[in-house]
Write an enzyme that holds these catalytic residues in place. Structure first.
Site, short mmCIF file in Angstrom:
data_model
loop_
_atom_site.label_atom_id
_atom_site.label_comp_id
_atom_site.label_asym_id
_atom_site.label_seq_id
_atom_site.Cartn_x
_atom_site.Cartn_y
_atom_site.Cartn_z
N GLU A 132 0.82 -1.21 0.00
CA GLU A 132 0.00 0.00 0.00
C GLU A 132 0.85 1.26 0.00
O GLU A 132 1.85 1.37 0.72
CB GLU A 132 -0.95 0.03 1.20
CG GLU A 132 -1.87 1.24 1.16
CD GLU A 132 -3.06 1.14 2.08
OE1 GLU A 132 -3.96 2.00 1.96
OE2 GLU A 132 -3.11 0.22 2.91
N GLU A 231 -12.71 3.76 0.97
CA GLU A 231 -12.11 3.83 2.32
C GLU A 231 -12.25 5.24 2.89
O GLU A 231 -11.30 5.81 3.40
CB GLU A 231 -10.63 3.41 2.27
CG GLU A 231 -10.07 3.11 3.65
CD GLU A 231 -8.60 2.71 3.63
OE1 GLU A 231 -8.14 2.10 4.63
OE2 GLU A 231 -7.90 3.01 2.64
#
Length: 256
Positions: A132, A231
């Site tokens: 990520e 998110e």
């Protein structure tokens, strides 16, 4: 594109009943859920929701430090096996916070060395690894994988289809902007996309600066067929916010 949502951001500060919330999320158009507590996995499966991502280890302590490799590899290997057994699709991994002189070249080499055997294990288990990209400006001070170029070099260095970039548009807007051109340049490396409004990590609306409709259109134009995970932390009712975000990516504007 398949769409999911992150459990932590949509339920943060809210008292929700897991089965009812997951059922409503599915009704809003979500096809999967991310970072769901393992106790709720059977509920999601019964409702037809994919278990899209799980977190492999603590994000501050990552593969940029060779001294941590043995412990991290044990943690990630166990999580890969848990994901494979439970039907989760991907395990998220991290470079970790800078240490010492913070040299990027050495950190990239360490990440490649530490993640290569994890990618091989994931490939054998039928699970994907995602490294990520995070911002070090606001949410994760000290995080070393805070630019697309860093993560891209790690993925290219490992050279396995089992390791891809988790391209988080919120984080990268804070760090470097230029989202559309960066996505095009690194499209072959991207295995997952996260959304949120920047700044603030709120809804994908006109109160933030990312043109998410344009990003959705670009991904559609490029033939993106992986997951888009929402998110963000909704300002209002979370299921309504999720439904709006799903609709935006279901019918994106055209982007050349």
């Amino acid at each position: 594109m398949r769409q999911s949502f992150t459990w932590w951001s949509f339920t943060m500060g809210r008292d929700v009943e897991p089965e009812a919330f997951l059922r409503d999320a599915a009704g809003a158009g979500a096809q999967g859920v991310e970072m769901l507590p393992q106790a709720h996995w059977p509920i999601a499966r019964d409702l037809g929701l994919e278990l899209v991502t799980v977190t492999g280890h603590k994000l501050e302590e990552g593969f940029n430090d060779p001294a941590r490799h043995e412990g991290l590899q044990g943690d990630v290997r166990r999580m890969i096996d848990t994901a494979a057994e439970g039907g989760a699709l991907a395990v998220i991994v991290f470079a970790g916070n800078r240490f010492g002189d913070g040299d990027d070249d050495r950190a990239i080499a360490a990440c490649v060395e530490g993640l290569a055997p994890m990618a091989a294990h994931a490939h054998g288990a039928g699970v994907r690894l995602l490294i990520e990209l995070l911002n070090s400006k606001v949410d994760h001070p000290g995080q070393q994988c805070d630019r697309t170029a860093f993560g891209a070099q790690v993925v290219r260095g490992v050279g396995s289809p089992a390791l891809k970039l988790l391209y988080d548009g919120y984080h990268m807007q804070l760090m470097e902007g230029d989202l559309s051109r960066t996505i095009k340049a690194n499209f072959d490396l991207i295995g997952h996309v996260h959304t949120a409004g920047a700044p603030g990590r709120r809804d994908l609306d006109d109160r933030q600066e990312i043109n998410w409709r344009g990003v959705a259109g670009l991904l559609c134009h490029l033939g993106y067929d992986q997951w888009v995970g929402h998110e963000f932390i909704p300002r209002g009712e979370p299921i309504a916010a999720l439904k709006e975000a799903v609709a935006l990516f279901d019918a994106p504007g055209r982007e050349a």
